[in-house]
Design a protein around this motif. Structure first.
Motif, PDB file in Angstrom:
ATOM      1  N   ALA A 138       0.818  -1.223   0.000  1.00  0.00           N
ATOM      2  CA  ALA A 138       0.000   0.000   0.000  1.00  0.00           C
ATOM      3  C   ALA A 138       0.848   1.268   0.000  1.00  0.00           C
ATOM      4  CB  ALA A 138      -0.960  -0.002   1.188  1.00  0.00           C
ATOM      5  N   ARG A 139       2.025   1.205  -0.611  1.00  0.00           N
ATOM      6  CA  ARG A 139       2.830   2.428  -0.731  1.00  0.00           C
ATOM      7  C   ARG A 139       2.181   3.420  -1.692  1.00  0.00           C
ATOM      8  NH1 ARG A 139       9.285   1.027  -1.224  1.00  0.00           N
ATOM      9  NH2 ARG A 139       9.401  -0.662   0.318  1.00  0.00           N
ATOM     10  N   TYR A 140       1.564   2.874  -2.744  1.00  0.00           N
ATOM     11  CA  TYR A 140       0.943   3.708  -3.776  1.00  0.00           C
ATOM     12  C   TYR A 140      -0.399   3.109  -4.161  1.00  0.00           C
ATOM     13  CZ  TYR A 140       5.899   4.857  -4.100  1.00  0.00           C
ATOM     14  OH  TYR A 140       7.185   5.196  -3.793  1.00  0.00           O
ATOM     15  N   HIS A 141      -1.233   3.943  -4.791  1.00  0.00           N
ATOM     16  CA  HIS A 141      -2.494   3.438  -5.332  1.00  0.00           C
ATOM     17  C   HIS A 141      -2.300   2.819  -6.707  1.00  0.00           C
ATOM     18  CE1 HIS A 141      -5.247   6.150  -2.661  1.00  0.00           C
ATOM     19  NE2 HIS A 141      -4.468   5.350  -1.978  1.00  0.00           N
ATOM     20  N   GLN A 142      -1.287   3.329  -7.434  1.00  0.00           N
ATOM     21  CA  GLN A 142      -1.065   2.861  -8.803  1.00  0.00           C
ATOM     22  C   GLN A 142       0.401   3.038  -9.170  1.00  0.00           C
ATOM     23  OE1 GLN A 142      -3.897   5.377 -10.739  1.00  0.00           O
ATOM     24  NE2 GLN A 142      -2.725   7.242 -10.418  1.00  0.00           N
ATOM     25  N   SER A 161      -0.058  -0.038 -16.838  1.00  0.00           N
ATOM     26  CA  SER A 161      -0.590   0.695 -15.691  1.00  0.00           C
ATOM     27  C   SER A 161      -1.216  -0.300 -14.725  1.00  0.00           C
ATOM     28  CB  SER A 161      -1.628   1.715 -16.155  1.00  0.00           C
ATOM     29  OG  SER A 161      -2.227   2.355 -15.037  1.00  0.00           O
ATOM     30  N   LEU A 162      -0.755  -0.277 -13.467  1.00  0.00           N
ATOM     31  CA  LEU A 162      -1.160  -1.252 -12.466  1.00  0.00           C
ATOM     32  C   LEU A 162      -1.769  -0.562 -11.244  1.00  0.00           C
ATOM     33  CD1 LEU A 162       2.208  -3.179 -12.627  1.00  0.00           C
ATOM     34  CD2 LEU A 162       0.100  -3.883 -13.752  1.00  0.00           C
ATOM     35  N   SER A 163      -2.694  -1.241 -10.570  1.00  0.00           N
ATOM     36  CA  SER A 163      -3.310  -0.666  -9.374  1.00  0.00           C
ATOM     37  C   SER A 163      -3.509  -1.727  -8.304  1.00  0.00           C
ATOM     38  CB  SER A 163      -4.659  -0.025  -9.725  1.00  0.00           C
ATOM     39  OG  SER A 163      -5.580  -1.021 -10.147  1.00  0.00           O
ATOM     40  N   ARG A 164      -3.768  -1.254  -7.073  1.00  0.00           N
ATOM     41  CA  ARG A 164      -3.994  -2.160  -5.944  1.00  0.00           C
ATOM     42  C   ARG A 164      -5.349  -2.831  -6.029  1.00  0.00           C
ATOM     43  NH1 ARG A 164      -3.829   1.385  -0.884  1.00  0.00           N
ATOM     44  NH2 ARG A 164      -4.545  -0.583   0.041  1.00  0.00           N
ATOM     45  N   LYS A 165      -6.334  -2.109  -6.580  1.00  0.00           N
ATOM     46  CA  LYS A 165      -7.699  -2.622  -6.620  1.00  0.00           C
ATOM     47  C   LYS A 165      -8.206  -2.641  -8.060  1.00  0.00           C
ATOM     48  CE  LYS A 165      -8.761  -0.750  -2.026  1.00  0.00           C
ATOM     49  NZ  LYS A 165      -9.643   0.166  -1.252  1.00  0.00           N
ATOM     50  N   PRO A 166      -9.117  -3.550  -8.380  1.00  0.00           N
ATOM     51  CA  PRO A 166      -9.667  -3.560  -9.732  1.00  0.00           C
ATOM     52  C   PRO A 166     -10.503  -2.314 -10.000  1.00  0.00           C
ATOM     53  CG  PRO A 166     -10.863  -5.074  -8.302  1.00  0.00           C
ATOM     54  CD  PRO A 166      -9.684  -4.600  -7.520  1.00  0.00           C
ATOM     55  N   LEU A 167     -10.445  -1.834 -11.247  1.00  0.00           N
ATOM     56  CA  LEU A 167     -11.193  -0.656 -11.661  1.00  0.00           C
ATOM     57  C   LEU A 167     -12.201  -1.064 -12.736  1.00  0.00           C
ATOM     58  CD1 LEU A 167      -8.140   1.759 -12.000  1.00  0.00           C
ATOM     59  CD2 LEU A 167      -9.604   1.430  -9.993  1.00  0.00           C
ATOM     60  N   GLU A 168     -12.975  -0.099 -13.202  1.00  0.00           N
ATOM     61  CA  GLU A 168     -13.963  -0.402 -14.236  1.00  0.00           C
ATOM     62  C   GLU A 168     -13.310  -0.893 -15.522  1.00  0.00           C
ATOM     63  OE1 GLU A 168     -16.472   2.924 -14.881  1.00  0.00           O
ATOM     64  OE2 GLU A 168     -17.418   2.843 -12.900  1.00  0.00           O
TER      65      GLU A 168
END
Length: 224
Positions: A138-142, A161-168
């Motif tokens: 959890a250092r970054y959101h993306q 482009s990567l993220s911690r949580k799934p997006l639309e």
């Protein structure tokens, strides 16, 4: 597990690069090296405007690095044309790319450059493993991962482009695995282009990126 939200490959001829920047920003990016212009175009294309203020990191690799800028600076010094301007020297520092794009990507909190020593090789495995660890912590959101190269003949950039949580718009999930039964790809500079082909063709439910440095371990992309 982390999530893949954008895959991008860009190629520009030298005259087209600055024009693309002008079209994107509505103005030129003054005194910006080709590598910086390439980084800006890819970062803005990979992240929608509503996500550019979220805590972000940039991990990028390059075979060429700021070679053009360094050669131009050396030529200026060796020809004895006077003292180089400060921005000529700054253009030879890879970190300047992140500093110059940060005003357009306010959430950018850190950037790491990984130089490569052989053309045609890459280390996406390293970038993606770092991204996976940092997002899990959890250092970054993306996190943006990129391979950027520029030469007198043109410039090319490949982005994930990567993220911690799934997006639309999430395309796939990503995690470490010891599985070897899935379709696999080689770790090359244009890996995102091959990844996009896999996403579009839908021939298998998962894909592996094998790391030459760790043959028993792979990164697994799985369709959602």
């Amino acid at each position: 597990m982390i999530y893949l939200n954008a895959v991008l490959s860009q190629h520009y001829l030298p005259p087209a690069l600055s024009g693309a920047v002008r079209e994107t920003l509505g103005k030129p990016l003054r005194r910006a090296a080709p590598l910086t212009q390439l980084a800006l175009l890819g970062a803005l294309a990979s992240l929608p405007a509503e996500r550019r203020q979220q805590p972000s990191a940039l991990l990028w690799q390059s075979t060429s690095g700021p070679r053009q800028e360094t050669l131009a600076l050396l030529q200026e010094v060796c020809l004895g044309a006077g003292e180089p301007m400060p921005y000529d020297f700054l253009a030879t520092q890879p970190a300047i790319a992140a500093a110059q794009i940060q005003p357009f990507l306010p959430g950018l909190q850190s950037a790491t450059h990984c130089p490569l020593d052989s053309a045609g090789t890459a280390n996406w495995s390293l970038l993606l493993n770092l991204a996976l660890n940092w997002l899990d912590e959890a250092r970054y959101h993306q996190i943006l991962c990129a391979h950027l190269d520029s030469s007198p003949d043109g410039a090319s950039g490949h982005w994930l482009s990567l993220s911690r949580k799934p997006l639309e718009n999430t395309l796939a999930s990503l995690q470490l695995t010891t599985d070897s039964a899935s379709t696999s790809l080689t770790d090359t500079p244009d890996f995102p282009a091959h990844l996009m082909c896999w996403l579009q063709l839908a021939e298998s439910s998962s894909l592996l990126l094998q790391s030459p440095a760790a043959p028993g371990l792979a990164l697994k992309f799985a369709r959602l």
